[in-house]
Design an enzyme around this catalytic site. Structure first.
Site, PDB file in Angstrom:
ATOM      1  N   THR A  96      13.594  -2.354  -8.952  1.00 53.80           N
ATOM      2  CA  THR A  96      12.338  -3.097  -9.049  1.00 53.80           C
ATOM      3  C   THR A  96      12.037  -3.523  -7.631  1.00 53.80           C
ATOM      4  O   THR A  96      12.419  -4.596  -7.201  1.00 53.80           O
ATOM      5  CB  THR A  96      12.494  -4.328  -9.963  1.00 53.80           C
ATOM      6  OG1 THR A  96      13.682  -5.017  -9.614  1.00 53.80           O
ATOM      7  CG2 THR A  96      12.543  -3.930 -11.401  1.00 53.80           C
ATOM      8  N   GLY A  97      11.387  -2.645  -6.853  1.00 53.17           N
ATOM      9  CA  GLY A  97      11.008  -2.903  -5.458  1.00 53.17           C
ATOM     10  C   GLY A  97      10.555  -4.321  -5.284  1.00 53.17           C
ATOM     11  O   GLY A  97      11.225  -5.124  -4.652  1.00 53.17           O
ATOM     12  N   THR A  98       9.470  -4.651  -5.772  1.00 54.19           N
ATOM     13  CA  THR A  98       9.085  -6.017  -6.166  1.00 54.19           C
ATOM     14  C   THR A  98       8.559  -7.041  -5.206  1.00 54.19           C
ATOM     15  O   THR A  98       8.930  -7.120  -4.045  1.00 54.19           O
ATOM     16  CB  THR A  98      10.284  -6.700  -6.850  1.00 54.19           C
ATOM     17  OG1 THR A  98      10.584  -6.002  -8.013  1.00 54.19           O
ATOM     18  CG2 THR A  98      10.012  -8.138  -7.209  1.00 54.19           C
ATOM     19  N   THR A  99       7.700  -7.887  -5.827  1.00 58.22           N
ATOM     20  CA  THR A  99       7.407  -9.185  -5.238  1.00 58.22           C
ATOM     21  C   THR A  99       7.493 -10.196  -6.355  1.00 58.22           C
ATOM     22  O   THR A  99       6.878 -10.030  -7.404  1.00 58.22           O
ATOM     23  CB  THR A  99       5.983  -9.238  -4.665  1.00 58.22           C
ATOM     24  OG1 THR A  99       5.744  -8.083  -3.884  1.00 58.22           O
ATOM     25  CG2 THR A  99       5.796 -10.476  -3.820  1.00 58.22           C
ATOM     26  N   GLY A 104       8.526  -7.120  -1.258  1.00 60.29           N
ATOM     27  CA  GLY A 104       7.172  -7.495  -0.849  1.00 60.29           C
ATOM     28  C   GLY A 104       7.073  -8.889  -0.288  1.00 60.29           C
ATOM     29  O   GLY A 104       6.079  -9.238   0.352  1.00 60.29           O
TER      30      GLY A 104
END
Lengths: 213, 247
Positions: free
Chosen positions: A12-15, A143
């Site tokens: 979950t690359g995510t911010t 992010g």
């Protein structure tokens, strides 16, 4: 659906972001799950309930994060039954932190814990690297690097619930605009003594910012 | 015991006698790099936050002032805003040596070109010269440069020449390691048609926010406003830096 190319780990690359306000917390996340360059889920909700008024936000390896959530949910439920009362947010944060710290070498996920309890109201805890730190605003995920400046400048203490929702939405939108591993829709959750209020903001309803024109 | 090439004192005796206690040395036997301070062998880098913004009539450029050699701050009052010509400056980030060498070469070439033309050079020309050099030697260089200035043809212009050697014209540009942290801030705060004063405030705030979060950026904020009338330089000292709510 056939997956060609190398099978990279699902992340979950995510911010993710969580903010305290008078009376509760607001949490937000993007919805992109990537495996290498491929987006395997574009509508994933990274805000997971740990207990009735305690949520956590997931980032890093999707599998590791979900495994931690499962363990934490179980341990918290046991704890809550033993104590005979809803768990405190700091207890939930400690449960998550202890799992993350104990398995530090094997895991690569960061969970942010936030919620409301009777004792201290709204609280946000970060558990990065197995630390336990309380914040008024906590940001995480790939992010988050891009919005440190925005959060530092735009956050004001004692914001109302609506202001927090706007602040979180803006921060997520800005991060999603710059981080390739974040995107999709915005998931929000507001936790107060009255309960949990989820919200979904679709891409075309997100605020507009400078976009290179 | 291994032979030592530096004075063995009481303090470092333990590390010399028992190198395996230090995780890094154990992983790479025969390397002394971890037993000496990192600034004795680290490259000098302008870690940095740099920024340039166009306005009607000129440009505003800004940078922090920290140059690091590993964890040591080699210069805490660096001037990363380098004149290339009378009304053209460049903001340097990356390897201090590489960027200084490139800036010197471009300043020479541009000066020569300007004399041949008998006219002040265009900002686009300066940027192209940077781009030619940065692209040609892209494998060997670590240089992220923002070229900004004023010329009579198009007024204020900002060109970004990041690592890799591409060149792109932008209404504003940020660069350096500290810039990652302020993408959200500049995306939300930038408005078209700002005045010179608004640009100066915008730049100062952005660089200050980045300096707060990036370990390789810090010191003072250097600003310059370039217009037809000339170059106006300003310094914002540590105690005068814009302050924000958090922390």
């Amino acid at each position: 659906m056939d997956i060609t190319g190398d099978a990279s780990e699902v992340r979950t690359g995510t911010t993710i972001i969580a903010v305290e306000f008078e009376g509760g917390v607001v949490m937000g996340s993007d919805s992109r799950v990537s495996a290498g360059e491929s987006v395997v889920n574009r509508v994933f909700n990274k805000l997971s309930p740990l207990h009735e008024r305690i949520y956590c936000a997931l980032s890093g390896s999707a599998a590791d994060a979900q495994a931690i959530v499962d363990m934490a949910q179980y341990q918290l439920e046991m704890h809550s039954m033993e104590v005979g009362a809803p768990p405190q947010v700091i207890a939930a944060a400690n449960v998550v932190r202890n799992i993350s710290y104990k398995h530090k070498e094997e895991l690569s996920a960061h969970l942010m814990v936030a919620g409301w309890d009777r004792r201290k109201g709204g609280q946000v805890y970060g558990t990065l690297d197995g630390m336990l730190t309380r914040h008024q605003v906590c940001i995480g995920g790939s992010g988050s690097s891009y919005i440190y400046g925005y959060v530092d400048s735009a956050y004001k203490s004692r914001m109302s619930k609506e202001e927090c929702l706007q602040f979180v939405t803006n921060a997520l939108t800005l991060a999603m605009g710059r981080d390739g591993s974040s995107g999709g829709v915005v998931h929000l959750v507001t936790i107060t003594k009255d309960g949990v209020e989820p919200k979904l903001i679709l891409s075309n309803d997100l605020p507009q910012f400078y976009d290179n024109e | 015991m291994r032979s030592c090439r530096w004075p063995v004192t009481q303090e470092n005796m333990a590390t010399v006698m028992m190198p395996v206690q230090r995780g890094e040395s154990a992983a790479r036997p025969g390397s002394y790099a971890d037993l000496t301070p990192d600034w004795t062998h680290a490259e000098v880098s302008t870690g940095t936050t740099i920024m340039a913004v166009e306005f009607d009539g000129g440009v505003v450029i800004g940078a922090d002032s920290r140059t690091t050699t590993g964890a040591y701050i080699a210069n805490r009052v660096t001037d990363k805003l380098t004149p290339i010509h009378d009304r053209i400056y460049c903001c340097r980030s990356g390897s201090a040596a590489d960027t200084q060498a490139i800036a010197d070469a471009v300043a020479y070439q541009l000066g020569f070109h300007s004399i041949e033309l008998d006219e002040p050079p265009l900002v686009h020309t300066a940027a192209s010269l940077f781009k030619e050099m940065c692209y040609k030697y892209r494998e060997d260089l670590t240089a992220g440069i923002i070229v900004a200035g004023w010329d009579s043809r198009k007024g204020g212009q900002v060109y970004s020449v990041p690592m890799g050697g591409m060149m792109v014209h932008q209404p504003f540009s940020i660069g350096g390691s500290g810039s990652s942290y302020i993408y959200g801030f500049v995306d939300s705060s930038y408005k078209k048609g700002m005045t010179k004063e608004e640009c100066l405030t915008f730049t100062a705030n952005a660089v200050a926010l980045a300096m707060e979060r990036d370990g390789s950026s810090g010191g003072v904020i250097r600003l310059a406003a370039i217009t037809e009338g000339g170059v106006e330089r300003k310094v914002i000292l540590g105690n005068e830096l814009p302050r924000f709510n958090i922390g």
